[in-house]
Scaffold this active site. Structure first.
Site, PDB file in Angstrom:
ATOM      1  N   LYS A  22     -31.628   3.035 -42.812  1.00 23.52           N
ATOM      2  CA  LYS A  22     -30.300   3.560 -43.189  1.00 23.52           C
ATOM      3  C   LYS A  22     -29.574   2.582 -44.111  1.00 23.52           C
ATOM      4  O   LYS A  22     -29.033   2.969 -45.135  1.00 23.52           O
ATOM      5  CB  LYS A  22     -29.458   3.798 -41.931  1.00 23.52           C
ATOM      6  CG  LYS A  22     -27.981   4.026 -42.226  1.00 23.52           C
ATOM      7  CD  LYS A  22     -27.156   4.246 -40.973  1.00 23.52           C
ATOM      8  CE  LYS A  22     -26.650   3.000 -40.289  1.00 23.52           C
ATOM      9  NZ  LYS A  22     -25.450   2.377 -40.905  1.00 23.52           N
ATOM     10  N   ASN A  23     -29.563   1.313 -43.725  1.00 30.25           N
ATOM     11  CA  ASN A  23     -28.738   0.353 -44.456  1.00 30.25           C
ATOM     12  C   ASN A  23     -29.344  -0.089 -45.782  1.00 30.25           C
ATOM     13  O   ASN A  23     -28.719  -0.829 -46.532  1.00 30.25           O
ATOM     14  CB  ASN A  23     -28.410  -0.855 -43.570  1.00 30.25           C
ATOM     15  CG  ASN A  23     -27.411  -0.464 -42.494  1.00 30.25           C
ATOM     16  OD1 ASN A  23     -26.831   0.619 -42.535  1.00 30.25           O
ATOM     17  ND2 ASN A  23     -27.215  -1.341 -41.519  1.00 30.25           N
ATOM     18  N   ARG A 131     -12.728  -5.501 -40.692  1.00 30.65           N
ATOM     19  CA  ARG A 131     -13.592  -5.329 -41.855  1.00 30.65           C
ATOM     20  C   ARG A 131     -12.833  -5.220 -43.188  1.00 30.65           C
ATOM     21  O   ARG A 131     -12.795  -4.167 -43.817  1.00 30.65           O
ATOM     22  CB  ARG A 131     -14.521  -4.130 -41.640  1.00 30.65           C
ATOM     23  CG  ARG A 131     -15.322  -4.261 -40.366  1.00 30.65           C
ATOM     24  CD  ARG A 131     -16.266  -3.109 -40.158  1.00 30.65           C
ATOM     25  NE  ARG A 131     -17.508  -3.252 -40.883  1.00 30.65           N
ATOM     26  CZ  ARG A 131     -18.454  -2.329 -40.902  1.00 30.65           C
ATOM     27  NH1 ARG A 131     -18.281  -1.199 -40.255  1.00 30.65           N
ATOM     28  NH2 ARG A 131     -19.569  -2.514 -41.563  1.00 30.65           N
ATOM     29  N   ASP A 317     -26.498  -6.093 -35.524  1.00 27.91           N
ATOM     30  CA  ASP A 317     -26.835  -4.690 -35.253  1.00 27.91           C
ATOM     31  C   ASP A 317     -27.836  -4.531 -34.106  1.00 27.91           C
ATOM     32  O   ASP A 317     -28.165  -3.408 -33.724  1.00 27.91           O
ATOM     33  CB  ASP A 317     -27.391  -4.024 -36.523  1.00 27.91           C
ATOM     34  CG  ASP A 317     -26.307  -3.822 -37.573  1.00 27.91           C
ATOM     35  OD1 ASP A 317     -25.126  -3.961 -37.246  1.00 27.91           O
ATOM     36  OD2 ASP A 317     -26.659  -3.528 -38.734  1.00 27.91           O
ATOM     37  N   ARG A 409     -25.685   9.086 -36.510  1.00 31.51           N
ATOM     38  CA  ARG A 409     -25.400   8.395 -37.769  1.00 31.51           C
ATOM     39  C   ARG A 409     -26.569   7.494 -38.158  1.00 31.51           C
ATOM     40  O   ARG A 409     -26.759   7.224 -39.338  1.00 31.51           O
ATOM     41  CB  ARG A 409     -24.142   7.536 -37.627  1.00 31.51           C
ATOM     42  CG  ARG A 409     -22.869   8.339 -37.501  1.00 31.51           C
ATOM     43  CD  ARG A 409     -21.677   7.420 -37.543  1.00 31.51           C
ATOM     44  NE  ARG A 409     -21.864   6.444 -38.607  1.00 31.51           N
ATOM     45  CZ  ARG A 409     -21.420   5.193 -38.570  1.00 31.51           C
ATOM     46  NH1 ARG A 409     -20.748   4.756 -37.538  1.00 31.51           N
ATOM     47  NH2 ARG A 409     -21.638   4.377 -39.572  1.00 31.51           N
TER      48      ARG A 409
HETATM   49  C1  EPZ Z   1     -23.520  -4.198 -43.231  1.00 31.71           C
HETATM   50  O1  EPZ Z   1     -22.136  -3.949 -43.163  1.00 31.71           O
HETATM   51  C2  EPZ Z   1     -24.178  -3.141 -42.392  1.00 31.71           C
HETATM   52  N1  EPZ Z   1     -23.848  -1.818 -42.917  1.00 31.71           N
HETATM   53  C3  EPZ Z   1     -23.718  -3.256 -40.940  1.00 31.71           C
HETATM   54  O2  EPZ Z   1     -24.416  -2.308 -40.175  1.00 31.71           O
HETATM   55  C4  EPZ Z   1     -24.035  -4.658 -40.435  1.00 31.71           C
HETATM   56  O3  EPZ Z   1     -23.534  -4.795 -39.122  1.00 31.71           O
HETATM   57  C5  EPZ Z   1     -23.410  -5.693 -41.346  1.00 31.71           C
HETATM   58  O4  EPZ Z   1     -23.840  -5.489 -42.712  1.00 31.71           O
HETATM   59  C6  EPZ Z   1     -23.754  -7.118 -40.962  1.00 31.71           C
HETATM   60  O5  EPZ Z   1     -25.140  -7.278 -40.960  1.00 31.71           O
HETATM   61  C7  EPZ Z   1     -24.553  -1.296 -43.904  1.00 31.71           C
HETATM   62  O6  EPZ Z   1     -25.457  -1.921 -44.445  1.00 31.71           O
HETATM   63  C8  EPZ Z   1     -24.239   0.088 -44.319  1.00 31.71           C
HETATM   64  P1  EPZ Z   1     -20.618  -7.440 -44.087  1.00 31.71           P
HETATM   65  P2  EPZ Z   1     -21.129  -4.656 -44.148  1.00 31.71           P
HETATM   66  O7  EPZ Z   1     -19.799  -7.232 -45.303  1.00 31.71           O
HETATM   67  O8  EPZ Z   1     -21.810  -4.891 -45.435  1.00 31.71           O
HETATM   68  C9  EPZ Z   1     -16.529  -9.720 -43.239  1.00 31.71           C
HETATM   69  C10 EPZ Z   1     -24.647  -0.558 -38.604  1.00 31.71           C
HETATM   70  O9  EPZ Z   1     -24.474  -0.471 -37.371  1.00 31.71           O
HETATM   71  N2  EPZ Z   1     -16.057  -9.302 -44.567  1.00 31.71           N
HETATM   72  O10 EPZ Z   1     -21.864  -8.232 -44.200  1.00 31.71           O
HETATM   73  O11 EPZ Z   1     -19.887  -3.885 -44.125  1.00 31.71           O
HETATM   74  C11 EPZ Z   1     -16.690  -8.557 -42.279  1.00 31.71           C
HETATM   75  O12 EPZ Z   1     -15.466  -8.165 -41.713  1.00 31.71           O
HETATM   76  C12 EPZ Z   1     -23.666  -1.294 -39.493  1.00 31.71           C
HETATM   77  O13 EPZ Z   1     -25.595  -0.046 -39.204  1.00 31.71           O
HETATM   78  C13 EPZ Z   1     -14.872  -9.834 -45.031  1.00 31.71           C
HETATM   79  O14 EPZ Z   1     -14.211 -10.630 -44.359  1.00 31.71           O
HETATM   80  O15 EPZ Z   1     -20.922  -6.043 -43.402  1.00 31.71           O
HETATM   81  C14 EPZ Z   1     -17.662  -9.139 -41.270  1.00 31.71           C
HETATM   82  O16 EPZ Z   1     -16.958  -9.955 -40.376  1.00 31.71           O
HETATM   83  C15 EPZ Z   1     -22.395  -1.660 -38.822  1.00 31.71           C
HETATM   84  N3  EPZ Z   1     -14.418  -9.433 -46.258  1.00 31.71           N
HETATM   85  C16 EPZ Z   1     -18.562 -10.023 -42.141  1.00 31.71           C
HETATM   86  O17 EPZ Z   1     -17.822 -10.244 -43.360  1.00 31.71           O
HETATM   87  C17 EPZ Z   1     -15.124  -8.561 -47.021  1.00 31.71           C
HETATM   88  O18 EPZ Z   1     -14.657  -8.254 -48.151  1.00 31.71           O
HETATM   89  C18 EPZ Z   1     -19.895  -9.419 -42.506  1.00 31.71           C
HETATM   90  O19 EPZ Z   1     -19.678  -8.099 -42.986  1.00 31.71           O
HETATM   91  C19 EPZ Z   1     -16.350  -8.057 -46.553  1.00 31.71           C
HETATM   92  C20 EPZ Z   1     -16.788  -8.447 -45.319  1.00 31.71           C
END
Ligand code: EPZ
Length: 430
Positions: A22-23, A131, A317, A409
């Site tokens: 998915k991701n 997020r 995850d 999902r």
């Molecule tokens: C991806 O989300 C995945 N989603 C998530 O999977 C996964 O949990 C996550 O990466 C971490 O591995 C998809 O790929 C569609 P991040 P993403 O930006 O990209 C902070 C699932 O269950 N952050 O790496 O949104 C954020 O809040 C999902 O399949 C900022 O602070 O995650 C988090 O604490 C859920 N500012 C950390 O970084 C930003 O601008 C990592 O988030 C962006 C992120």
């Protein structure tokens, strides 16, 4: 609303085909906005998030044609989908669509790179944490974009001649912002270097696909990614990599129930450190010609401490699923969540099945129990919901999981895959 009824106590034995990730599929689909040619993706999983993104891409002008036939070589139901965005008809991604799925915010990168502007709703918080999107905004600013936030929308504008190559060091690792930077910088004028980039296999998969489309990206999979901008991208054909989170989830299910299962079409390199953790917990995991074999026969479940980290660390995850496994370990274990601040909603639901878990800040202390007992429980997010399924598979009696739309999902044909290995899982529609 559908619910899932699980009759626990059966071991899992057989073959589980692993779907496309998915991701990886989501950013790959979004990459279709970067070219007027056709991007063909194979092995796209049939999931609610994919369907939602198809609607979002349709709104921007992407024509989609789906080959829905079952793939010949495997039992997978994943599909081949052709995406063609001759012209971008709308550079706005509205609140109604973006609020349903956070990854849809990522269209900001390709829209800005191809059209010079994007008007994208802020995704808002979600069940697992606040997020924010600050890293996306800062990163795109490093490519010359100007950003305004107005009425809940980000209005991004590229300089007159288009985005320009730049240098950006992420203060915190973000998978999504790394995807967006690679997509945007592919069409920028000049070379971009991103440092402290995410190293997840999905980032590598996107880079491979973009390179097949004519991009010049090197270093994906390491912390420093270099992107030499090109003037246009063309069509390509790309196969979505196997889902490492689905792989890890079923591996944990087998570790939980005991049994012997081949996870077909997947590979150990996708999980890295998480497989070592599972081995420490008592599962035997070996690579076979067709995938991974996971066995637990006789041995008990050992307590193991984990801390979630960006790849190659233990993935957030898989945190909920691992916690479910630890509820049946022979001692005390600790699970620390460092990626999202509110990803422990499964704790109170696992407690309904008899788990003994106490929370202190970002750390959960899990005291293994001899048995879990079935109960009604509620899914709160995608990975939390599957942790309840894993616990239910090992619980005595019946577990009824409500709000299973969360599961839909991210897990393709979950009941079917588990039942073919001897589980008793049934979807109940009210
Ligand atoms: C991806 O989300 C995945 N989603 C998530 O999977 C996964 O949990 C996550 O990466 C971490 O591995 C998809 O790929 C569609 P991040 P993403 O930006 O990209 C902070 C699932 O269950 N952050 O790496 O949104 C954020 O809040 C999902 O399949 C900022 O602070 O995650 C988090 O604490 C859920 N500012 C950390 O970084 C930003 O601008 C990592 O988030 C962006 C992120």
């Amino acid at each position: 609303m559908d619910r899932i009824r699980i009759r626990g106590g059966n071991k899992l034995n057989g073959i589980i085909p692993i779907s496309g990730a998915k991701n990886a599929a989501l950013p790959l689909m979004i990459a279709s906005l970067l070219t007027s040619d056709t991007l063909t993706l194979e092995n796209v999983p049939h999931l609610a998030d994919v369907e939602q993104l198809l609607r979002i891409l349709g709104n921007h002008g992407v024509d989609v044609s789906v080959n829905g036939r079952r793939e010949r070589q495997s039992e997978s139901y994943s599909r081949t989908i052709h995406f063609t965005c001759r012209t971008v008809v709308d550079t706005t991604a509205p609140y109604e669509l973006v609020s349903k799925m956070r990854a849809s915010f990522w269209v900001i990168g390709p829209l800005l790179a191809r059209e010079g502007r994007a008007h994208v709703s802020l995704p808002g918080g979600c069940a697992i944490g606040t997020r924010p999107v600050d890293l996306f905004l800062e990163g795109l600013q490093a490519l010359g974009a100007t950003m305004e936030i107005e009425g809940g929308y980000v209005k991004a504008t590229a300089p007159k001649g288009g985005l320009v190559g730049g240098h950006y060091t992420f203060p915190k690792i973000s998978v999504g912002a790394t995807h967006v930077m690679m997509m945007a910088a592919s069409l920028a004028n000049g070379t971009t270097v991103i440092e402290n980039a995410a190293r997840e296999p999905e980032v590598v998969d996107l880079a491979k696909c973009l390179n097949a489309m004519g991009a010049r990206i090197s270093g994906a999979g390491t912390s420093t990614i270099t992107i030499e901008g090109v003037t246009s991208l063309h069509g390509a054909r790309h196969r979505v990599l196997p889902d490492r989170i689905e792989t890890g989830t079923y591996a944990m299910a087998v570790a939980m129930t005991g049994g012997d299962v081949i996870l077909e079409g997947t590979g150990a390199e996708l999980l890295d450190n998480a497989l070592d953790t599972l081995r420490l917990a008592g599962a035997e995991i070996t690579e076979t010609e067709s995938g991974l074999r996971v066995v637990r026969n006789g041995n008990g479940i050992q307590p193991v401490d984990v801390v979630t980290e960006p790849f190659p660390g233990f993935p957030t995850d898989l945190q909920a699923q691992f916690m479910a496994l630890m509820t049946r370990s022979s001692g005390v274990s600790h699970v620390t969540e460092t990626i999202f601040e509110n990803r422990f909603m499964h704790v109170q639901e696992l407690a309904r099945l008899g788990a003994r878990i106490s929370l202190s800040g970002q750390m959960a202390r899990i005291e293994g129990v001899d048995r879990l007992k079935g109960a009604p429980v509620m899914a709160t997010d995608l990975r939390a919901s599957v942790s309840l399924v894993i616990a239910g598979l090992a619980a005595e009696g019946e577990t009824m999981v409500s709000r299973v739309y969360h599961l839909d999902r991210g897990f393709e044909r979950l009941e079917e895959k588990l039942n073919r290995c001897g589980a008793e899982v049934e979807r109940v529609s009210d």
